[in-house]
Design a protein around this motif. Structure first.
Motif, PDB file in Angstrom:
ATOM      1  N   UNK A 107      34.892  32.079  35.102  1.00  0.00           N
ATOM      2  CA  UNK A 107      35.860  33.126  35.429  1.00  0.00           C
ATOM      3  C   UNK A 107      35.680  34.362  34.543  1.00  0.00           C
ATOM      4  N   UNK A 108      35.473  34.136  33.252  1.00  0.00           N
ATOM      5  CA  UNK A 108      35.351  35.252  32.310  1.00  0.00           C
ATOM      6  C   UNK A 108      34.158  36.135  32.643  1.00  0.00           C
ATOM      7  N   UNK A 109      33.027  35.512  32.917  1.00  0.00           N
ATOM      8  CA  UNK A 109      31.821  36.270  33.278  1.00  0.00           C
ATOM      9  C   UNK A 109      32.030  36.977  34.607  1.00  0.00           C
ATOM     10  N   UNK A 110      32.640  36.288  35.557  1.00  0.00           N
ATOM     11  CA  UNK A 110      32.888  36.883  36.875  1.00  0.00           C
ATOM     12  C   UNK A 110      33.768  38.119  36.751  1.00  0.00           C
ATOM     13  N   UNK A 111      34.806  38.047  35.921  1.00  0.00           N
ATOM     14  CA  UNK A 111      35.694  39.198  35.725  1.00  0.00           C
ATOM     15  C   UNK A 111      34.915  40.383  35.174  1.00  0.00           C
ATOM     16  N   UNK A 112      34.074  40.133  34.178  1.00  0.00           N
ATOM     17  CA  UNK A 112      33.280  41.223  33.599  1.00  0.00           C
ATOM     18  C   UNK A 112      32.370  41.851  34.647  1.00  0.00           C
ATOM     19  N   UNK A 137      39.542  40.840  44.176  1.00  0.00           N
ATOM     20  CA  UNK A 137      38.746  39.715  43.680  1.00  0.00           C
ATOM     21  C   UNK A 137      38.895  39.561  42.167  1.00  0.00           C
ATOM     22  N   UNK A 138      39.080  40.667  41.449  1.00  0.00           N
ATOM     23  CA  UNK A 138      39.387  40.564  40.023  1.00  0.00           C
ATOM     24  C   UNK A 138      40.731  39.849  39.837  1.00  0.00           C
ATOM     25  N   UNK A 139      41.712  40.220  40.655  1.00  0.00           N
ATOM     26  CA  UNK A 139      43.022  39.552  40.596  1.00  0.00           C
ATOM     27  C   UNK A 139      42.873  38.055  40.837  1.00  0.00           C
ATOM     28  N   UNK A 140      42.036  37.679  41.797  1.00  0.00           N
ATOM     29  CA  UNK A 140      41.825  36.260  42.086  1.00  0.00           C
ATOM     30  C   UNK A 140      41.212  35.533  40.895  1.00  0.00           C
ATOM     31  N   UNK A 141      40.282  36.185  40.198  1.00  0.00           N
ATOM     32  CA  UNK A 141      39.669  35.559  39.027  1.00  0.00           C
ATOM     33  C   UNK A 141      40.698  35.378  37.914  1.00  0.00           C
ATOM     34  N   UNK A 148      48.690  35.734  34.635  1.00  0.00           N
ATOM     35  CA  UNK A 148      49.545  36.330  35.666  1.00  0.00           C
ATOM     36  C   UNK A 148      49.683  37.837  35.492  1.00  0.00           C
ATOM     37  N   UNK A 149      49.796  38.287  34.242  1.00  0.00           N
ATOM     38  CA  UNK A 149      49.994  39.718  33.995  1.00  0.00           C
ATOM     39  C   UNK A 149      48.823  40.540  34.525  1.00  0.00           C
ATOM     40  N   UNK A 150      47.606  40.142  34.180  1.00  0.00           N
ATOM     41  CA  UNK A 150      46.442  40.883  34.660  1.00  0.00           C
ATOM     42  C   UNK A 150      46.224  40.677  36.156  1.00  0.00           C
ATOM     43  N   UNK A 151      46.556  39.500  36.668  1.00  0.00           N
ATOM     44  CA  UNK A 151      46.474  39.288  38.111  1.00  0.00           C
ATOM     45  C   UNK A 151      47.342  40.309  38.839  1.00  0.00           C
TER      46      UNK A 151
END
Length: 259
Positions: A107-112, A137-141, A148-151
């Motif tokens: 997830x961390x790599x995907x977000x970046x 898609x960033x929200x999903x990651x 929740x906050x960043x989502x």
């Protein structure tokens, strides 16, 4: 008991290297890709996020050229217009420092990587629906990460983008027709507690004679969920025209690396 190294090794067997060519710098490189027979669908969320077992294809959706820094969702990567290349070279490539990633992503790599893609979409002034889908898609990651906050932050950005796209851009959008996008706008509003707005958008799907039955059923389910929770009393606003309710504002983004 399975070790992390064993899990990584097992996941690697579900991946392969695909050779692609960068449309900006013409560099040929390899991207990690998921074998189509490898993933299994577990369930789907009401905003179209698919939960997978065994391996998550969303982690590998961004193709990134480590030579010039161009990144995009794989469906858009090779279709970059030649008129946009200079924008990437002048705004991204001049500041680019190559990234080193492991063979298996999380997830961390995907977000970046999604955030790198978002920077590229912003640099070339891509269509709002593309930036919106990237944000979603960033929200999903972040949802997978339990953040929740960043989502919610990126759900709000996706909502702003799809709202702008609805008024200003052509359909379909990543295979979504007009009423699917209207439903999605309603659902994103619901997820950030804009319940009055959600009911308006859901109502426009439900009362349309042109919307497919499947998307009508989804809209009814989410509308009824709002009613059952009792957070809001539905009114005739459900049948109001969304174009009279919403203002047509152009789409701008937060800094994707702020959080």
């Amino acid at each position: 008991m399975t070790s992390n190294n064993d899990e990584s090794l097992n996941t690697s067997n579900l991946l392969y290297d695909k050779t692609v060519r960068c449309p900006v710098c013409d560099n040929e490189f390899k991207v990690r890709s998921v074998r189509t027979s490898s993933y299994r669908i577990d369930r789907k969320d009401s905003d179209f996020f698919i939960h997978y077992t065994r391996i998550n294809p969303y982690f590998y959706d961004i193709w990134l050229c480590n030579s010039c820094g161009f990144a995009a969702m794989k469906s858009d990567f090779s279709s970059l217009r030649s008129s946009k290349k200079e924008l990437i070279l002048n705004t991204i490539s001049k500041r680019w420092h190559p990234k080193d990633y492991p063979s298996v992503y999380n997830e961390k790599i995907a977000i970046e990587r999604y955030k790198l893609s978002l920077i590229n979409y912003t640099a070339i002034n891509a269509e709002s629906y593309k930036k919106a889908m990237n944000c979603l898609k960033i929200a999903w990651m972040y949802r997978l990460s339990g953040d929740i906050e960043n989502e919610n932050t990126y759900v709000k950005n996706a909502l702003q983008g799809f709202n702008d796209a609805y008024y200003n851009e052509d359909f379909p959008m990543y295979g979504m027709d007009r009423f699917t996008v209207i439903y999605l706008i309603g659902e994103l509003n619901r997820r950030i507690d804009n319940l009055d707005e959600a009911l308006i958008w859901f109502g426009n799907v439900i009362t349309s004679s042109m919307a497919q039955q499947k998307i009508k059923d989804l809209a009814r389910t989410q509308r009824d969920l709002i009613k059952e929770i009792g957070q809001i009393t539905p009114t005739e606003n459900e049948e109001n025209n969304t174009e009279n309710k919403n203002t047509k504002k152009r789409f701008s983004f937060i800094n994707p690396f702020k959080s």
